[in-house]
Design a protein around this motif. Structure first.
Motif, PDB file in Angstrom:
ATOM      1  N   ARG A  27       0.819  -1.218   0.000  1.00 53.85           N
ATOM      2  CA  ARG A  27       0.000   0.000   0.000  1.00 53.85           C
ATOM      3  C   ARG A  27       0.861   1.280   0.000  1.00 53.85           C
ATOM      4  NH1 ARG A  27      -5.465  -1.587   3.512  1.00 53.85           N
ATOM      5  NH2 ARG A  27      -6.247  -2.957   1.880  1.00 53.85           N
ATOM      6  N   THR A  28       0.621   2.155   0.971  1.00 54.70           N
ATOM      7  CA  THR A  28       1.268   3.468   0.947  1.00 54.70           C
ATOM      8  C   THR A  28       2.795   3.385   0.955  1.00 54.70           C
ATOM      9  OG1 THR A  28      -0.572   4.149   2.359  1.00 54.70           O
ATOM     10  CG2 THR A  28       1.231   5.725   2.053  1.00 54.70           C
ATOM     11  N   THR A  29       3.440   4.051  -0.001  1.00 60.07           N
ATOM     12  CA  THR A  29       4.890   4.246   0.058  1.00 60.07           C
ATOM     13  C   THR A  29       5.170   5.704  -0.268  1.00 60.07           C
ATOM     14  OG1 THR A  29       5.086   3.573  -2.253  1.00 60.07           O
ATOM     15  CG2 THR A  29       5.547   1.897  -0.594  1.00 60.07           C
ATOM     16  N   PHE A  30       6.243   6.221   0.312  1.00 56.59           N
ATOM     17  CA  PHE A  30       6.550   7.629   0.066  1.00 56.59           C
ATOM     18  C   PHE A  30       8.040   7.892   0.246  1.00 56.59           C
ATOM     19  CE2 PHE A  30       7.108   8.504   4.565  1.00 56.59           C
ATOM     20  CZ  PHE A  30       6.292   7.555   5.177  1.00 56.59           C
ATOM     21  N   GLU A  31       8.481   8.960  -0.372  1.00 61.91           N
ATOM     22  CA  GLU A  31       9.868   9.395  -0.253  1.00 61.91           C
ATOM     23  C   GLU A  31       9.902  10.911  -0.135  1.00 61.91           C
ATOM     24  OE1 GLU A  31      12.288   5.998  -2.782  1.00 61.91           O
ATOM     25  OE2 GLU A  31      12.249   8.040  -3.550  1.00 61.91           O
ATOM     26  N   PHE A  32      10.874  11.376   0.649  1.00 59.30           N
ATOM     27  CA  PHE A  32      11.102  12.815   0.735  1.00 59.30           C
ATOM     28  C   PHE A  32      12.426  13.116   0.055  1.00 59.30           C
ATOM     29  CE2 PHE A  32       8.270  12.034   4.287  1.00 59.30           C
ATOM     30  CZ  PHE A  32       7.416  13.134   4.272  1.00 59.30           C
ATOM     31  N   SER A  33      12.451  14.136  -0.806  1.00 54.85           N
ATOM     32  CA  SER A  33      13.726  14.507  -1.413  1.00 54.85           C
ATOM     33  C   SER A  33      13.914  16.014  -1.298  1.00 54.85           C
ATOM     34  CB  SER A  33      13.762  14.073  -2.875  1.00 54.85           C
ATOM     35  OG  SER A  33      12.669  14.624  -3.561  1.00 54.85           O
ATOM     36  N   SER A  34      15.190  16.391  -1.229  1.00 56.73           N
ATOM     37  CA  SER A  34      15.501  17.810  -1.096  1.00 56.73           C
ATOM     38  C   SER A  34      16.027  18.342  -2.410  1.00 56.73           C
ATOM     39  CB  SER A  34      16.561  18.007  -0.009  1.00 56.73           C
ATOM     40  OG  SER A  34      17.086  19.312  -0.113  1.00 56.73           O
ATOM     41  N   PRO A  35      15.373  19.344  -2.987  1.00 54.34           N
ATOM     42  CA  PRO A  35      15.816  19.884  -4.266  1.00 54.34           C
ATOM     43  C   PRO A  35      17.179  20.553  -4.189  1.00 54.34           C
ATOM     44  CG  PRO A  35      14.054  21.219  -3.326  1.00 54.34           C
ATOM     45  CD  PRO A  35      14.193  20.020  -2.457  1.00 54.34           C
ATOM     46  N   SER A  36      17.666  20.838  -2.970  1.00 52.25           N
ATOM     47  CA  SER A  36      18.964  21.511  -2.898  1.00 52.25           C
ATOM     48  C   SER A  36      20.126  20.527  -2.888  1.00 52.25           C
ATOM     49  CB  SER A  36      19.015  22.438  -1.677  1.00 52.25           C
ATOM     50  OG  SER A  36      18.404  21.853  -0.568  1.00 52.25           O
ATOM     51  N   LEU A  37      19.845  19.248  -3.000  1.00 48.97           N
ATOM     52  CA  LEU A  37      20.921  18.264  -3.099  1.00 48.97           C
ATOM     53  C   LEU A  37      20.955  17.682  -4.511  1.00 48.97           C
ATOM     54  CD1 LEU A  37      20.535  16.267   0.244  1.00 48.97           C
ATOM     55  CD2 LEU A  37      22.104  18.136  -0.261  1.00 48.97           C
ATOM     56  N   ALA A  38      22.133  17.158  -4.889  1.00 55.04           N
ATOM     57  CA  ALA A  38      22.259  16.537  -6.200  1.00 55.04           C
ATOM     58  C   ALA A  38      21.344  15.311  -6.275  1.00 55.04           C
ATOM     59  CB  ALA A  38      23.702  16.125  -6.447  1.00 55.04           C
ATOM     60  N   ALA A  39      20.850  15.035  -7.467  1.00 49.93           N
ATOM     61  CA  ALA A  39      19.830  14.001  -7.622  1.00 49.93           C
ATOM     62  C   ALA A  39      20.294  12.644  -7.104  1.00 49.93           C
ATOM     63  CB  ALA A  39      19.436  13.884  -9.080  1.00 49.93           C
ATOM     64  N   ALA A  40      21.592  12.364  -7.240  1.00 53.11           N
ATOM     65  CA  ALA A  40      22.089  11.043  -6.850  1.00 53.11           C
ATOM     66  C   ALA A  40      21.922  10.782  -5.362  1.00 53.11           C
ATOM     67  CB  ALA A  40      23.552  10.892  -7.242  1.00 53.11           C
ATOM     68  N   GLN A  41      21.842  11.858  -4.577  1.00 51.09           N
ATOM     69  CA  GLN A  41      21.708  11.626  -3.133  1.00 51.09           C
ATOM     70  C   GLN A  41      20.714  12.580  -2.481  1.00 51.09           C
ATOM     71  OE1 GLN A  41      25.076  11.936  -4.298  1.00 51.09           O
ATOM     72  NE2 GLN A  41      25.320  14.126  -4.135  1.00 51.09           N
ATOM     73  N   ASN A  42      19.644  12.904  -3.204  1.00 56.90           N
ATOM     74  CA  ASN A  42      18.711  13.875  -2.644  1.00 56.90           C
ATOM     75  C   ASN A  42      17.614  13.242  -1.785  1.00 56.90           C
ATOM     76  OD1 ASN A  42      17.035  12.763  -4.533  1.00 56.90           O
ATOM     77  ND2 ASN A  42      16.563  14.670  -5.590  1.00 56.90           N
ATOM     78  N   GLY A  43      17.624  11.915  -1.704  1.00 56.60           N
ATOM     79  CA  GLY A  43      16.634  11.267  -0.845  1.00 56.60           C
ATOM     80  C   GLY A  43      16.977  11.498   0.613  1.00 56.60           C
ATOM     81  N   VAL A  44      16.129  12.208   1.328  1.00 52.80           N
ATOM     82  CA  VAL A  44      16.434  12.510   2.728  1.00 52.80           C
ATOM     83  C   VAL A  44      15.564  11.691   3.676  1.00 52.80           C
ATOM     84  CG1 VAL A  44      17.358  14.802   2.328  1.00 52.80           C
ATOM     85  CG2 VAL A  44      14.909  14.520   2.653  1.00 52.80           C
ATOM     86  N   GLY A  45      14.720  10.843   3.121  1.00 48.85           N
ATOM     87  CA  GLY A  45      13.911  10.004   3.994  1.00 48.85           C
ATOM     88  C   GLY A  45      12.815   9.322   3.200  1.00 48.85           C
ATOM     89  N   GLY A  46      12.204   8.346   3.815  1.00 52.35           N
ATOM     90  CA  GLY A  46      11.141   7.649   3.117  1.00 52.35           C
ATOM     91  C   GLY A  46      10.536   6.572   3.990  1.00 52.35           C
ATOM     92  N   GLY A  47       9.486   5.982   3.497  1.00 54.81           N
ATOM     93  CA  GLY A  47       8.869   4.935   4.289  1.00 54.81           C
ATOM     94  C   GLY A  47       7.608   4.427   3.627  1.00 54.81           C
TER      95      GLY A  47
END
Length: 430
Positions: A263-283
Motif C-alpha cells: 500500500r502506501t509508500t513515500f519518499e522525501f527529497s531535497s531539491p537543494s541536493l544533487a539528484a544522486a543523493q537527494n533522498g532525505v527520507g522515506g517509508g
RNA sequence: GUGGUCGUAGCUCAGUUGGUUAGAGCACCAGGUUGUGGCCCUGGAGGUCGGGGGUUCGAGUCCCCUCGGCCACCCCA
C-alpha cells in the motif's frame, strides 16, 4: 604519521562542535514524536540474518550484496542492521506489546557499498514505526510527522512523493502484467534495463534514464491495478494529507528498495541536493512484515530519515546551524593549580559551566584559552590575590567580528574568595 | 562489483623543462607586554612529498605496482 589508523572506509567521525547539531536534532525529533505518543526503542544493532532477509527481501540489492553478515563464535548467522524497520518489528513480534504500538528509534545503519558523496557504509537514521492498525489515518499521522520534522529543521522545500504498492491481493496481478509488458518492450528501455530487468521488474519504473521514462509511460501502472480496498485506502490517505495541508506529488512510478512495502509508500527529497543523493527520507506501510517474522498479523506503517543527508540538505539551505556552545566561567590560576581544581569543581557543582587551563601555563596563555572557550567571565587568582584571600572576576568581552583593534574594557573586580561562586552566579544571571 | 580522478605540514594549497638543507597562508606554541584574551610584530615547532620498486650523476617532479581519499554507475538514506 603514515601508519596512523583511520576510520574504516565509508565511515566517518562526527566531532564537536558538529556533533552538537546531532544532539539537538535527536532531541528535537524525540520531542516531536514523543508529543504524538511514540516511545524510544533501543534494540540490538545486529540480528539473526534472516530478520533482514525475510524483511527487506533476499532479492533486494541491500540484502543480496550490501549486508554486513558474519558468523559469530557460536556459528550463528548474524547481520548488522542495514535499516531500522525490521529490527523494531522483530522486537514487536517478540514482546507482543498492546497495539497500536508507536515506537521511534535513532540508529546507525550498515550497508557494504562503495562510498561516495553522502553515502556511507555506516550512516544514521531517525525513524518511527506505528504497528497494529491499517487505518489510513495512521499513514497520514506518520507522513505528517515526517513533514513537520523537515519543517522544524528549516527544510521548507522538501518534496513528498507518494504512491501505493497494492497488497497481496492486487500486487501479483500487476507484477504479472508488468512482466509481460517488459517482455514485449524491453528493447525500448535504457541499455542497462533492456538487458537485465527480470530480477526486479518494478525497478524499471523508477529508472531516471530518459529512454526508460519514455518507454514506461505506456507501461501498466500500479494505481490502475489496485484492488478496491487498496484504492479506497490510498484515496483516504490522500484526503487525510489534504486536510492537514501536507503537500505531496502523486508518483505512480515510485518503487522503494525493500520488498516488505505494501500500500502506501513515500519518499522525501531535497531539491537543494544533487539528484544522486537527494533522498532525505522515506517509508511506507508494511502490512505483512510482522507475520513474515513469525508474529501475528499486524499491519503497520513507518518512516526513516537519513541524518547525514538531512544535515547536508540543511547546510545547502543554511538552516539548522551548529548551536553555540560557550563556557560560563574560565578559571585562571597562577599559583600552581589548587585554586583552579577546587573552584571549577565548586562552580560546576553550582550548575555553572566552568573550565580551566592545565600544565601551569602563563597568564597570557590561560587568557587566550579563556577567550577561546567563549566564557563570559574569567576568575583570575595570582599570588597576590591568593595572599589577600581574594580573586579577580573579569567580564570577558565577546570577540569582535571585524574591528581589528578592539578597545580594552577592563571591567573586573576584586572579590573575597569565599564569595566568588555567589558573585559569579549573580553576574551570570544578568 | 565497474569506471574516473586526486594523494606535498593539523587544514587549504604553491613547488618552474628532473637540479642545493621542500615553501606560503590559516591553526598551534613562545616572546614583544617583569599580572590580563581578541588586533599587530618577531620567533618556534610541525613533512621519511601516501607506500614500494624502477629510470637517472640527481626524483616531490618521469615510469610501473600498491594503498588511501574523493566522485560517478548500480542501489539507496
Amino acid at each position: 604519521m603514515r601508519d596512523a589508523f583511520r576510520a574504516p572506509s565509508g565511515t566517518h567521525d562526527v566531532l564537536f562542535p558538529e556533533s552538537a547539531r546531532w544532539e539537538t536534532l535527536v532531541a528535537a525529533f524525540s520531542s516531536l514524536v514523543g508529543r504524538a505518543g511514540y516511545g524510544l526503542v533501543i534494540s540490538p544493532m545486529f540480528e539473526d540474518e534472516r530478520v533482514f532477509l525475510r524483511g527487506i527481501g533476499a532479492g533486494s540489492d541491500v540484502a543480496s550484496k550490501e549486508m554486513y553478515s558474519f558468523e559469530d563464535r557460536g556459528a550463528r548467522r548474524l547481520a548488522l542492521r542495514p535499516e531500522g524497520t525490521a529490527s523494531v518489528v522483530r522486537a514487536f513480534v517478540q514482546h507482543r506489546p498492546a497495539s497500536v504500538w508507536k515506537a521511534w528509534y535513532v540508529t546507525p545503519a550498515f550497508r557494504y557499498e562503495r562510498p561516495q558523496a553522502a553515502r556511507y557504509r555506516q550512516h544514521h537514521q531517525l525513524g518511527i514505526e506505528a504497528i497494529g492498525s491499517e487505518d489510513p489515518d495512521l499513514d497520514v499521522e506518520v507522513i505528517a510527522l515526517a513533514a513537520q520534522f523537515y519543517r522544524h529543521v528549516g527544510l521548507e522545500s522538501v518534496e513528498l512523493r507518494l504512491n501505493s504498492m497494492g497488497c497481496a491481493q492486487c500486487r501479483p496481478g500487476f507484477e504479472r502484467s508488468l512482466f509481460e509488458w517488459l517482455e514485449a518492450n524491453a528493447a525500448q528501455l535504457c541499455p542497462e534495463h533492456s538487458q537485465r530487468w527480470s530480477a526486479n521488474p518494478l525497478r524499471v519504473l523508477d529508472c531516471k534514464n530518459e529512454l526508460c521514462l519514455g518507454a514506461t509511460a505506456q507501461a501498466p501502472q500500479i494505481c490502475d491495478a489496485l484492488c478496491t480496498d487498496c484504492d479506497r485506502h490510498f484515496a483516504r490517505v490522500k484526503e487525510g494529507l489534504d486536510s492537514l495541508r501536507v503537500a505531496y506529488l502523486s508518483a505512480p512510478r515510485l518503487v522503494r528498495g525493500f520488498d516488505y512495502y505494501t500500500r502506501t509508500t513515500f519518499e522525501f527529497s531535497s531539491p537543494s541536493l544533487a539528484a544522486a543523493q537527494n533522498g532525505v527520507g522515506g517509508g511506507g506501510r508494511y502490512d505483512g512484515l510482522a507475520e513474515a517474522l513469525g508474529g501475528p498479523a499486524a499491519p503497520a506503517v513507518g518512516f526513516g530519515i537519513g541524518i547525514e543527508r538531512l544535515l547536508l540538505a540543511c547546510d545547502a539551505q543554511d538552516s539548522f546551524p551548529v548551536p553555540e556552545d560557550r563556557m560560563d566561567v574560565f578559571v585562571i590560576d597562577l599559583t600552581g593549580g589548587r585554586v583552579a581544581r577546587e573552584l571549577t569543581h565548586e562552580l560546576r557543582n553550582a550548575g555553572v559551566r566552568a573550565d580551566r587551563a592545565f600544565d601551569e601555563r602563563s597568564l597570557k596563555a590561560q587568557m587566550r584559552a579563556a577567550d577561546r572557550s567563549g566564557a563570559k567571565l574569567a576568575v583570575i587568582v595570582g599570588p597576590s590575590e591568593q595572599e589577600a584571600g581574594k580573586a579577580v572576576v573579569r567580564q570577558m568581552m565577546p570577540r569582535l567580528r571585524e574591528e581589528s583593534d578592539a578597545r580594552r574594557d577592563d571591567a573586573q573586580e576584586l572579590v573575597d574568595s569565599d564569595a566568588v561562586v555567589e558573585r559569579v552566579l549573580e553576574m551570570l544571571r544578568r
